[in-house]
Design a protein around this motif. Structure first.
Motif, short mmCIF file in Angstrom:
data_model
loop_
_atom_site.label_atom_id
_atom_site.label_comp_id
_atom_site.label_asym_id
_atom_site.label_seq_id
_atom_site.Cartn_x
_atom_site.Cartn_y
_atom_site.Cartn_z
N VAL A 100 0.87 -1.18 0.00
CA VAL A 100 0.00 0.00 0.00
C VAL A 100 0.91 1.23 0.00
O VAL A 100 1.76 1.37 0.87
CB VAL A 100 -0.92 0.02 1.23
N ILE A 102 0.77 5.20 0.24
CA ILE A 102 -0.14 6.29 0.60
C ILE A 102 0.33 7.57 -0.09
O ILE A 102 1.47 8.00 0.07
CB ILE A 102 -0.21 6.48 2.12
N LYS A 103 -0.59 8.15 -0.89
CA LYS A 103 -0.26 9.37 -1.61
C LYS A 103 -1.28 10.43 -1.21
O LYS A 103 -2.34 10.54 -1.82
CB LYS A 103 -0.32 9.13 -3.12
N GLU A 105 -4.27 11.93 0.17
CA GLU A 105 -5.57 11.46 0.63
C GLU A 105 -5.91 10.08 0.09
O GLU A 105 -6.87 9.47 0.52
CB GLU A 105 -6.66 12.46 0.19
N ARG A 106 -5.17 9.63 -0.89
CA ARG A 106 -5.52 8.32 -1.46
C ARG A 106 -4.35 7.35 -1.32
O ARG A 106 -3.23 7.74 -1.01
CB ARG A 106 -5.90 8.48 -2.93
N SER A 107 -4.68 6.09 -1.50
CA SER A 107 -3.61 5.10 -1.42
C SER A 107 -3.73 4.11 -2.57
O SER A 107 -4.82 3.74 -2.98
CB SER A 107 -3.67 4.38 -0.08
N ASP A 108 -2.60 3.72 -3.11
CA ASP A 108 -2.55 2.74 -4.18
C ASP A 108 -2.24 1.37 -3.59
O ASP A 108 -1.32 1.25 -2.78
CB ASP A 108 -1.46 3.10 -5.20
#
Lengths: 269, 233
Positions: A100, A102-103, A105-108
């Motif tokens: 995971v 984390i970027k 507010e979102r996470s890939d």
């Protein structure tokens, strides 16, 4: 006839334009070769490859000098040693990996199954998530120094030099390096953050400070001494995590188990 | 030398010079096609050059130029088609952009010389694959260099699946309407294409001899039959 001639003139002018357009792109492609984007960062600690031996010795000396001044608890040292010793006994390994990143507010999320053969010097990664990567299979052969990638979008196997791959997205993970070296935390500043016990199995949360601004929190249990989760912090903020599930140690994998790819055309890039 | 033949020769020379003068001085693939088609027997030369640039871990970009010219063996007619293209594959997504010029239809597989008026055109395609299944959209537009200055366009949505190769079912919308089915065998030794467009049925097949530089192609429509032998050197 004159009209026809005009048409032909237009055709060959266009042909020349197309050729020049292609050529310009070829030239620009060549220029851009040097800037290669990194798309996957596994954020695992690693031993940096060194170019200059003399410089390497000096840096290493300084590094160990600094390390010797650090106060590392006996318990933390023991946990790191146990992880290192366990990893060095592995001949081959299968596991599911969830990464995971984390970027803001979102996470890939990246999910893949992995097979690693220390003796065979082979590794195989099969991507399950995200859908943009599903079905891709990567086989890394350290003996042949090449990587085979099956890509569903082309239904072909792309063969690349291992050296090229190390310069690319896996720059955070030198694919030519022994995989066990990534789990050697003994050379870093380490501390045990937390210890829990479930059904007689102790779980340690270990903090590994790899750089001034970067730290790894590693969860490991004393029944296997294989890390189950690695959380990456940058400047005190969680940047990502890597979780290992369904880990099978030394299942007796053969070379064919790694190299089994769909029977499709191979293209050497 | 008759005017027509002189013009054709001039065109060929200029195209060849243009290709040779490009920064990519060497051609990756050269073939000598021998074709039986609309204009009877034709022979010629096909050239292509591609450059690959890696895009991260799981992607690459192909930029290239290529095309062919064919001279009728018993007349002065010359068929030619040249294009510059860029293909990008990143993960399970692929894009293609191509600009072309010629006086034959955009070649299917490699060479099927259906003569049309001289034209310039563009082709684009985007596709996405999820494991064994995928879908995509391709589009083509071409402007004819004739007195009418016609414009033809075609949009083709398609779905595909992989079973011992890639099967693709497509629709053709725009200046012509129809349906198509194509197959590309996994080792890329056999491929065929069946279409029913504007009530006209066509069938094309291409066979590559494994490990050999030879390809055979055959095509059949309601008006004509075609065949070619292609030797790559």
């Amino acid at each position: 006839m004159r009209n026809k001639l005009k048409l032909y003139v237009i055709i060959f002018l266009c042909a020349v334009l197309i050729t020049l357009w292609g050529g310009a792109n070829l030239a620009s492609a060549e220029e851009e070769q040097e800037t290669k984007p990194i798309t996957i960062d596994l954020n695992t600690p690693r031993v940096q490859p060194n170019e200059d031996d003399g410089e390497e010795d000096l840096l290493e000396e300084k590094y160990h000098e600094i390390l010797s001044e650090l106060t590392i608890s006996e318990e933390a040292k023991l946990v790191a040693e146990n992880i290192k010793n366990m990893i060095t006994t592995i001949k081959d390994l299968t596991l599911d990996i969830t990464i995971v990143q984390i970027k803001g507010e979102r996470s890939d999320v990246l999910v893949l199954t992995g097979m690693f053969g220390v003796e065979h010097r082979l590794a195989r990664l099969e991507f399950l998530e995200p859908s943009a990567l599903r079905g891709q299979i990567v086989v890394i052969d350290q003996d042949l120094l090449e990587v085979r990638i099956f890509q569903p979008v082309t239904n072909q196997i792309a063969v690349r030099e291992l050296e090229d791959m190390s310069k690319e997205a896996l720059s955070a993970l030198n694919v030519a390096q022994d995989i066990t070296s990534y789990f050697d935390f003994t050379q870093y500043e380490i501390a045990v953050l937390e210890t829990k016990e479930y059904n007689g199995v102790k779980e340690y949360s270990l903090e590994v400070r790899t750089e001034e601004s970067e730290a790894l929190h590693i969860r490991v249990t004393d029944d296997t001494w294989f890390p189950t989760q690695i959380i990456v912090f940058e400047d005190g903020v969680q940047a990502g995590e890597m979780t290992f599930n369904n880990v099978t140690f030394s299942p007796g994998l053969e070379r064919e188990d790694f190299q089994n790819l769909p029977k499709v055309k191979e293209v050497r890039l | 030398m008759p005017d027509g033949r002189r013009t054709s020769s001039l065109i060929l020379c200029v195209i060849l010079l243009g290709l040779l003068a490009s920064p990519a001085m060497a051609f990756e693939a050269e073939d000598l096609p021998l074709v039986f088609g609309t204009h009877g027997w034709q022979g010629g030369l096909s050239l292509s050059q591609e450059r690959i640039k890696h895009l991260g871990f799981l992607g690459y970009e192909i930029t290239g130029v290529g095309g062919y010219f064919l001279q009728d063996l018993f007349s002065e007619h010359v068929s030619s088609w040249f294009a510059g293209h860029k293909e990008v594959f990143v993960g399970n997504v692929g894009y293609t952009l191509e600009f072309f010029v010629g006086n034959t239809e955009r070649p299917l597989f490699s060479i099927f010389t259906n003569s049309v008026d001289p034209h310039i055109g563009a082709y684009g395609e985007v596709k996405r694959v999820y494991g064994d299944y995928g879908h995509g959209l391709s589009g083509m537009a071409q402007l004819f260099m004739n007195a009418m200055g016609e414009i033809e366009y075609c949009i083709s949505p398609y779905v595909q699946f992989t079973r011992q190769g890639v099967w693709r079912i497509s629709a053709s919308l725009g200046s012509s309407f129809g349906l198509g089915l194509s197959y590309l065998e996994s080792g890329e030794t056999l491929q065929f294409d069946i279409t029913l467009v504007n009530d006209e049925f066509s069938f094309y097949v291409l066979l590559s001899v494994p490990e050999q530089p030879i390809k055979f192609g055959a095509g059949w429509t309601e008006q004509r039959m075609q065949a070619f032998l292609r030797y790559t050197f």
